[in-house]
Design an enzyme around this catalytic site. Structure first.
Site, PDB file in Angstrom:
ATOM      1  CG  PHE A  67       8.597 112.723  15.693  1.00  0.00           C
ATOM      2  CD1 PHE A  67       7.785 113.848  15.805  1.00  0.00           C
ATOM      3  CD2 PHE A  67       9.940 112.901  15.388  1.00  0.00           C
ATOM      4  CE1 PHE A  67       8.301 115.122  15.613  1.00  0.00           C
ATOM      5  CE2 PHE A  67      10.462 114.169  15.202  1.00  0.00           C
ATOM      6  CZ  PHE A  67       9.649 115.282  15.309  1.00  0.00           C
ATOM      7  CE  LYS A  68      10.165 115.760  12.371  1.00  0.00           C
ATOM      8  NZ  LYS A  68      11.053 116.348  11.387  1.00  0.00           N
TER       9      LYS A  68
END
Length: 466
Positions: free
Chosen positions: A111-112
């Site tokens: 998700f980063k």
């Protein structure tokens, strides 16, 4: 839009300066002076927008006049065009009214990427305009490092130094960082844990004299406001996909540094109907212990099957404490100084307000493996261990079956094959095509002792213009 520090003593800054500053000079974190608010009619009008169009609507008020609208739109189009799914953050149904939002379709499978692909472009834009060079210093428990390197490696005006805990990230996570070639990329394996790495980063931002006044540090960790800003968007995205804003949503968020769930809290404050936010932790459960018993106390950090959440000092929790204390920076500063010495609690009425905002749960390795196996047996759908913790916490804490429950799928299971194998699932998750040769690529990293002077000396010696 102006930004103020959670400790109340640093000057207010505009977006560009906050982007480059990271940690405030008083040791606090920057937050917007005020939040934009969208009414239901405006949110409803965003149905059918592409992800990048939605991102512009949600984020541009935070950027304001720092970047022309057309330039910001172009950055967003470029950022999300590299994701491997047209929906960018697709939703997968697990059960009646239960969903996983896949946030691992970016280049580094975590998700980063949503924030760090954008952050690299923002940094390039601002540094080119200013004709300025910076040194990025970041700490990672596994995923931030590779996403930061991927997002920033082409930036002409940065050198990147990423600290990770030696032998405490998965092999895939390590190789994603250490096999990226580039003279401006430096990976440091610290003989310690993530909290040690994070502490060095914070102390270095507080005193940058080791750089000799020739450059400045820039942050890629979620202490950087731009990270939080980008993560707000996918809460709106999920809601609109499932009937929002005309119905409320619940979210369960695998939580380490508190940034991802803090973004959900902000989405709610900005007008998105959210009825429940679940803090999902592993055995390193300081946030769950605080939420369930009003006691903020650091324990010994444990190594688990969900290494990205092996964090005891959740930096972004300070941003929530700032709100819980009526934005009183001195009160937050005093509380955190006391927390460094031993257990602390907050006033009962403040804690009860926090309990209205959040539910929480702690999930151990056995329950994590059980969840991976159960979901695979039920749906032939493979979860990574962090997402599995989110799913288990969602089921344990769910208040209303009629409200859609969305777990944030934070990483691809291929990054954690050992956890998948330990769950008893016989399928080995394959790496996507663009990473198929990962184990054949040459690695480059430096192992250093858990000593800030040695780490700072390494950075001072190796950045481009040293």
């Amino acid at each position: 839009m102006r930004y103020i520090s959670t400790r109340g003593e640093a000057p207010a800054l505009g977006f560009e300066d906050v982007l480059l500053t990271g940690l405030a000079t008083d040791g606090g974190l920057y937050v917007p002076e005020s939040l934009p608010h969208f009414d239901l009619e405006e949110i409803r009008s965003w149905r059918g927008l592409s992800y990048s169009e939605l991102a512009f609507n949600v984020m541009y008020p935070f950027v304001d006049d720092a970047i022309p609208a057309d330039d910001f739109r172009k950055m967003l189009d470029e950022t999300y065009s590299v994701f491997a799914h047209k929906a960018v953050a697709p939703l997968v149904q697990l059960d009646t009214n239960e969903w996983v939002m896949e946030l691992f379709r970016g280049p580094t499978l975590a998700f980063k990427d949503f924030a760090l692909q954008l952050l690299g472009r923002l940094l390039d834009y601002v540094l080119e305009k200013r004709k300025q060079h910076v040194v990025i210093m970041g700490a990672t428990s596994g995923d931030t490092g590779s996403a930061a390197i991927e997002g920033c490696r082409r930036c002409e005006h940065v050198d990147i130094f990423i600290l990770h805990p030696y032998q405490r990230v998965s092999e895939v996570q390590r190789r994603q960082m250490t096999t990226v070639q580039g003279e401006n990329i430096h990976n440091i394996a610290v003989r310690g844990n993530f909290d040690d790495c994070q502490r060095m980063v914070k102390e270095s931002f507080g005193n940058q004299s080791f750089l000799g006044g020739k450059t400045q540090l820039a942050a890629v960790n979620s202490i950087n406001w731009a990270r939080i800003m980008a993560q707000i968007v996918y809460y709106f995205h999920a809601s609109l996909a499932l009937g929002g804003p005309d119905r409320s949503m619940a979210f369960s968020v695998p939580t380490g540094n508190f940034g991802d769930i803090f973004a959900g809290y902000l989405a709610k404050k900005m007008g998105l109907p959210i009825s429940q936010l679940v803090i999902a932790t592993n055995r390193n459960d300081i946030l769950h212990r605080f939420m369930s018993g009003n006691k903020y106390e650091q324990h010994q950090l444990e190594h688990t099957l969900s290494p990205s959440m092996d964090i005891m000092v959740s930096s972004n929790f300070e941003r929530l404490l700032f709100d819980l204390h009526g934005r009183d920076g001195l009160a937050v500063k005093t509380l955190l100084e006391n927390a460094a010495k031993g257990p602390v609690s907050i006033e009962d009425y403040r804690w009860k307000h926090a309990r209205k905002l959040f539910d929480s749960d702690a999930v151990d390795d056995k329950a994590t493996c059980d969840t991976i196996r159960e979901i695979y047996e039920q749906n032939e759908y493979l979860l990574d261990p962090h997402t599995a913790i989110g799913v288990r916490a969602a089921r344990n804490c769910r208040r209303d079956q009629a409200v859609p429950m969305i777990t944030l799928g934070t990483a691809h299971p291929a990054k954690f094959p050992d956890a998948v194998a330990e769950s008893g699932v016989s399928v080995e998750p394959p790496l996507p095509a663009h990473m198929a040769d990962l184990f054949e690529r040459e690695e480059r990293y430096t192992v250093l002792d858990n000593n800030i002077d040695g780490v700072q000396a390494f950075i001072a010696k190796h950045w481009k213009n040293a």
